[in-house]
Design an enzyme around this catalytic site. Structure first.
Site, short mmCIF file in Angstrom:
data_model
loop_
_atom_site.label_atom_id
_atom_site.label_comp_id
_atom_site.label_asym_id
_atom_site.label_seq_id
_atom_site.Cartn_x
_atom_site.Cartn_y
_atom_site.Cartn_z
N GLU A 355 8.35 3.42 3.11
CA GLU A 355 7.42 4.38 3.71
C GLU A 355 8.14 5.27 4.73
O GLU A 355 7.60 5.56 5.80
CB GLU A 355 6.27 3.65 4.39
CG GLU A 355 5.49 2.81 3.43
CD GLU A 355 4.06 2.54 3.87
OE1 GLU A 355 3.78 2.65 5.06
OE2 GLU A 355 3.24 2.25 2.98
N TYR A 416 -7.51 1.42 3.45
CA TYR A 416 -7.45 2.40 4.52
C TYR A 416 -8.23 3.66 4.19
O TYR A 416 -8.85 4.27 5.04
CB TYR A 416 -5.99 2.79 4.82
CG TYR A 416 -5.20 1.69 5.45
CD1 TYR A 416 -5.62 1.10 6.63
CD2 TYR A 416 -4.04 1.23 4.86
CE1 TYR A 416 -4.89 0.07 7.20
CE2 TYR A 416 -3.30 0.22 5.43
CZ TYR A 416 -3.73 -0.37 6.60
OH TYR A 416 -3.02 -1.38 7.17
N TRP A 490 0.54 -7.14 -0.81
CA TRP A 490 0.88 -7.15 0.62
C TRP A 490 -0.20 -7.94 1.31
O TRP A 490 -1.29 -7.46 1.42
CB TRP A 490 0.95 -5.72 1.18
CG TRP A 490 1.50 -5.73 2.57
CD1 TRP A 490 0.79 -5.65 3.73
CD2 TRP A 490 2.87 -5.86 2.94
NE1 TRP A 490 1.63 -5.73 4.81
CE2 TRP A 490 2.93 -5.85 4.34
CE3 TRP A 490 4.07 -5.99 2.21
CZ2 TRP A 490 4.14 -5.98 5.03
CZ3 TRP A 490 5.26 -6.12 2.91
CH2 TRP A 490 5.28 -6.10 4.31
C1 GCB Z 1 2.51 -0.56 4.74
C2 GCB Z 1 3.78 -1.06 5.33
C3 GCB Z 1 3.66 -2.49 5.81
C4 GCB Z 1 2.33 -2.65 6.55
C5 GCB Z 1 1.20 -2.36 5.58
C6 GCB Z 1 -0.18 -2.49 6.21
O1 GCB Z 1 2.48 0.31 3.95
O2 GCB Z 1 4.88 -0.93 4.48
O3 GCB Z 1 4.74 -2.77 6.64
O4 GCB Z 1 2.20 -3.90 7.11
O5 GCB Z 1 1.33 -1.06 5.12
O6 GCB Z 1 -0.74 -3.57 6.21
O7 GCB Z 1 -0.70 -1.49 6.73
#
Ligand code: GCB
Length: 719
Positions: A355, A416, A490
C-alpha cells in the site's frame, strides 16, 4: 569447530546507558504493554541493553556477535568502542568482536524505535515495538571459516531446479569462506570444490506443499572443521494469468491468511513455542499459504513453514508512505531478507511494498525505488517472482503495476468503503482489462469483537456475525475466480495497532479470525476451516456467544467440511441438509433451547434463549445501531435532500454539495493521510458517490446527533 552460545540471559536494560539496571532476559521488547493499549502513545525512543561477557563466552579464535532482531536501529559497543550500526528492525546481523576483547568485557547495545525519515516502517497500522526481541548469540569459529558478516549470510546457498518430467533436481550449492577448498555434501554425495558444487538428485523427492513437504540438507565443511548446513526443498512454482498458481506442475490455488508476529502481553518478543502454537492454528485452519506481513519474520517461523508445507509471501516493511530518504534502507532490508531467507523452500515470492501509494503519490522517485528493488530481487534470486500489495485506491492503469512480475490488491469493500460485491466487480474488470496479467487478493477482512452480536449484521457493527457474512461472500467470490494466484485473509490473528481505538478495544486491529491472545476462534475461522481443512471432520455451530436473542424465529448456521449436517433442538431432529461449507437452518425461538449439530463422526452444541429486550452488551455502537431504527420511522420530505440520498446526488447540488464537502474535509483532516489519498483518487470518489450519505456517515463512525443535524440541514434544501 564452531561453537554457538546463547546470549539471552543476564542483560541489564534501561532508557539511559548509566541507568540500565533492570534485569531482563531476551527476547525483550519495551512496548509489550504500552504498544497494545491504544492512544498511539507507546514509547518510541532509544533504550540500552548491557551485559558482561565471561571469559568462557569469549573463548575461540574468531568471535562474532549475532543479533537476530533489534527494532529498529541498533548500535553495538564493546568496552565503550562503537563496532557497528544496523538499520532495520526485522533482519539479523553480525559483528566481529575478535581483536577487541580484553580481560573483562562489557557489551552495550543501544536500540531505537524512534521516528526516522530513513528507516522503514514509519507509517503503518501496527505497533513498531522496540527491543532486542529475538535471540542474541555468540558464534566462535576457527580462523578459516564460512562468511558471517555480509548481510547476515549463513555462508551457504542452495538453489534446486526441478525437472518435473525427468523427476530430477539440479542443486547448485554455493559457499562463501576464507579457506582453500570446501567439502559439500548433498543427498549422501560429497564434492570437494573451491566454492560451488552442482548435484543432480535422481528420483527427486519433491517438497510438495501440505501433502508432503520433504526437505533435503546441504552441508559444507572446511578443513578447519568449520561447518554450516542448510535445509532446502525441491519444488517448482509457476503462475498463470488464467489458471492461477501451480506447485510442481499441478494447479495449487494459494488460499490462506496473513500473520503479524505479535501476541497479547508479549509484543513481538516471541518464543519458539509461541511460533509453533501459531503454526498449529494455521494447520488446523487448513491454509496452504501465508503472507508473512509486513516485514521479515523470525527464521524459526520460516523453518516451520518449510516443515509444514506452507507457501509463503515474504516482504520488507516498505509500507504506506514512500520516504525520499529511505531508498537505501529498502534496498538493504531486501538484500538481508533474500540473503537470510533464500534457502527456505516455502518462500514463493518477494513482496516489494505494501500500500505504498496510500499516503504517497506515484512519482518518479517512488517508481525508481520499486524498479531498483525489483532488479535487486531478480539479480539476487532469478528463481522467484516479485509481487506487490496494492492499495485499493491505486488505479489499475498505474505504471507501478508494471514493475513487479505479478500483482495483488488489498481490497476492503464491504468494510471500510463500498459494498461486498464491488470486490467481485473489481477483479472482473481487472481480469477483463488485463487478461495477461497475474492478479491476486493480498488482503481482505472485517473487524469483529466476539463480544458483539446481531441478527441483522451490518458493515461497521463489529459483530462476529458481520465478519462471518463478509467472509462467506469473499470465500464464494474467490472460489468463482480460480485465476486469483493467491488470496490472504487479513488477518489470522488480531494484532496490536496502538493507534486504533475502535470496536470496544483499545490498540487492536480486530480483523483476526482468532483473538490476539489466541484463546478464541471467531466464527469466521471455522468458515475457512470448513472450506480448507480436508483432514479433520468437524461441525461448528455459529453464534455460540450470541445466546440472548429477541426474534421469534432465529437462524442457526453451521460450518462444516462434511457433506451432510443434522440439526437437533432439545434433542429432536429438526432438519438434515446436504451442501458444502455453510448450512442454514431456521427455527422458532420460544424459550431456552439446546441446539446440536451433527455430521458423520462429529458434533457441536450450544444453548440459546429467547429474551424480550435486546441484550445491550451485544451492541458496540449503540448510537449508530439506533440510527437505523430511528431513521426508518422518521418522516422525510422526499422533495428535499436527506441523508438517504447518495453522496453523488447531494454533490450535484451546489448548496447541499458545499455542506457535505465541508463536513467531509473536516473528517478527513481528523483522520489524516489515508483520507487525503481518498480525496485525490477519482475511482474512489466515483465509488463513494454511489453510497448513501447515511451509510457513509455510519461507516465513518458518526454519532446519532451529528447524523440528525446533517439531515435537518439537508431537509432544508429543495432538490
Ligand atoms: C491494510 C494494511 C494493513 C492494515 C489493514 C487494515 O491495507 O496493509 O497493514 O492493518 O489494511 O486492517 O486496515
Amino acid at each position: 569447530m564452531r561453537k554457538i552460545i546463547d546470549l539471552n540471559d543476564n542483560w541489564l536494560f534501561g532508557k539511559k546507558l548509566e541507568g540500565a539496571a533492570e534485569a531482563v532476559t531476551l527476547p525483550h521488547t519495551w512496548n509489550s504493554l504500552d504498544g497494545q493499549d491504544g492512544g498511539n502513545d507507546y514509547y518510541r525512543g532509544t533504550c540500552w541493553y548491557r551485559r558482561e561477557l565471561s571469559t568462557e563466552e569469549t573463548a575461540g579464535e574468531r568471535l562474532f556477535l549475532e543479533i537476530n532482531g533489534a527494532a529498529h536501529t541498533c548500535e553495538v559497543f564493546l568496552n565503550g568502542e562503537k563496532l557497528c550500526c544496523h538499520e532495520g528492525g526485522y533482519s539479523a546481523f553480525r559483528v566481529e568482536l575478535t581483536g577487541k576483547l580484553k580481560e573483562k568485557n562489557m557489551l552495550e547495545v543501544s536500540v531505537s524505535n524512534e521516528d526516522s525519515d530513513r528507516v522503514y516502517p514509519q507509517k503503518a497500522d501496527f505497533t513498531f515495538y522496540g527491543g532486542l526481541y529475538r535471540d542474541v548469540k555468540l558464534i566462535s569459529v576457527p580462523d578459516k571459516h564460512f562468511e558471517l558478516l555480509k548481510d547476515g549470510t549463513t555462508g551457504i546457498k542452495a538453489t534446486p531446479v526441478v525437472d518435473l518430467e525427468k523427476k530430477t533436481a539440479t542443486v547448485t550449492v554455493e559457499t562463501w569462506h576464507n579457506g582453500e577448498s570446501v567439502d559439500i555434501t548433498v543427498n549422501g554425495e560429497t564434492k570437494t570444490v573451491e566454492r560451488t558444487a552442482e548435484f543432480v538428485i535422481e528420483n527427486v523427492h519433491l517438497w510438495d506443499g501440505l501433502d508432503d513437504p520433504y526437505l533435503y540438507t546441504a552441508t559444507a565443511r572446511l578443513d578447519s572443521g568449520d561447518e554450516v548446513s542448510t535445509r532446502f526443498g525441491c519444488r517448482a512454482f509457476a503462475c498463470d494469468p488464467e489458471k492461477g498458481f501451480f506447485l510442481n506442475g499441478r494447479s495449487y490455488p494459494l488460499r490462506g491468511v496473513s500473520r503479524h508476529q505479535d501476541l497479547k502481553g508479549k509484543g513481538n518478543a516471541l518464543s519458539y513455542e509461541d511460533h509453533a502454537a501459531d503454526m498449529a492454528i494455521i494447520r488446523e485452519l487448513g491454509a496452504n499459504t501465508l503472507r508473512l506481513a509486513h516485514y521479515q519474520h523470525a527464521q524459526e517461523f520460516y523453518d516451520l513453514c518449510d516443515e509444514n508445507g506452507i507457501v509463503v509471501w515474504a516482504e520488507i516493511p516498505y509500507i504506506t508512505m514512500h520516504m525520499p530518504n529511505g531508498r537505501e534502507n529498502t534496498l538493504s532490508q531486501m538484500r538481508e531478507l533474500i540473503t537470510q531467507c533464500y534457502n527456505h523452500p516455502c518462500i514463493a515470492v518477494w513482496g516489494l511494498s505494501n500500500e505504498i501509494t496510500a499516503a504517497s503519490a506515484v512519482n518518479e522517485d517512488l517508481l525508481e525505488n520499486h524498479r531498483l528493488l525489483n532488479e535487486l530481487c531478480h539479480r539476487m534470486d532469478p528463481t522467484r517472482l516479485t509481487t506487490m500489495a496494492d492499495v485499493f485506491m491505486l488505479e489499475i492503469e498505474s505504471p507501478i503495476l508494471e514493475i513487479p512480475d505479478i500483482n495483488s490488491y488489498n481490497l476492503y469493500f464491504g468494510w471500510y468503503l463500498g459494498e461486498l460485491e464491488q470486490t467481485d466487480e473489481f477483479f472482473d474488470e481487472y481480469h477483463a482489462k488485463y487478461p495477461d496479467r497475474v492478479i491476486g487478493f493480498s488482503e481482505y477482512g472485517a473487524d469483529a469483537n466476539p463480544a458483539f452480536h446481531s441478527s441483522c449484521p451490518e458493515k461497521g457493527d463489529y459483530t462476529e456475525e458481520y465478519q462471518a457474512l463478509y467472509h462467506e461472500h469473499m470465500l464464494k467470490m474467490i472460489e468463482a475466480r480460480p485465476y486469483l494466484w493467491a488470496t490472504h485473509v487479513w488477518n489470522l490473528f488480531d494484532f496490536a495497532a496502538d493507534g486504533r481505538d475502535e470496536g470496544g478495544k483499545h490498540g487492536e486491529n480486530q480483523k483476526g479470525l482468532v483473538t490476539f491472545d489466541r484463546a478464541l476462534r471467531k466464527d469466521a475461522f471455522y468458515l475457512y476451516k470448513a472450506a480448507w481443512n480436508k483432514t479433520e471432520p468437524f461441525v461448528h455451530l455459529c453464534g455460540k456467544r450470541y445466546i440472548n436473542r429477541c426474534e421469534d424465529r432465529t437462524e442457526i448456521k453451521v460450518y462444516s467440511n462434511q457433506p451432510e449436517v443434522k440439526l437437533y433442538v432439545d434433542g429432536m431432529l429438526i432438519g438434515t441438509q446436504s451442501g458444502k461449507t455453510v448450512f442454514r437452518f431456521e427455527l422458532p425461538l420460544l424459550g431456552e433451547h439446546l441446539i446440536r449439530a451433527e455430521a458423520e463422526g462429529c458434533g457441536d452444541s450450544m444453548v440459546i434463549r429467547h429474551v424480550s429486550e435486546p441484550d445491550e452488551s451485544y451492541i458496540f455502537n449503540k448510537a449508530a445501531a439506533s440510527v437505523t431504527n430511528w431513521f426508518d420511522a422518521d418522516e422525510i420530505n422526499p422533495e428535499c435532500f436527506s441523508i438517504n440520498d447518495t453522496l453523488g446526488e447531494i454533490r450535484s447540488h451546489p448548496q447541499a454539495g458545499a455542506i457535505v464537502n465541508q463536513m467531509m474535509a473536516k473528517g478527513a483532516s481528523e483522520r489524516g493521510d489515508v483520507a487525503d489519498a481518498v480525496k485525490d483518487n477519482p475511482a474512489l470518489q466515483r465509488m463513494m458517490g454511489r453510497m448513501t450519505m447515511l451509510s457513509l456517515l455510519k461507516q465513518g463512525g458518526a454519532d446519532e446527533e451529528s447524523i440528525r443535524q446533517l439531515n435537518r440541514i439537508l431537509q432544508g434544501i429543495k432538490k
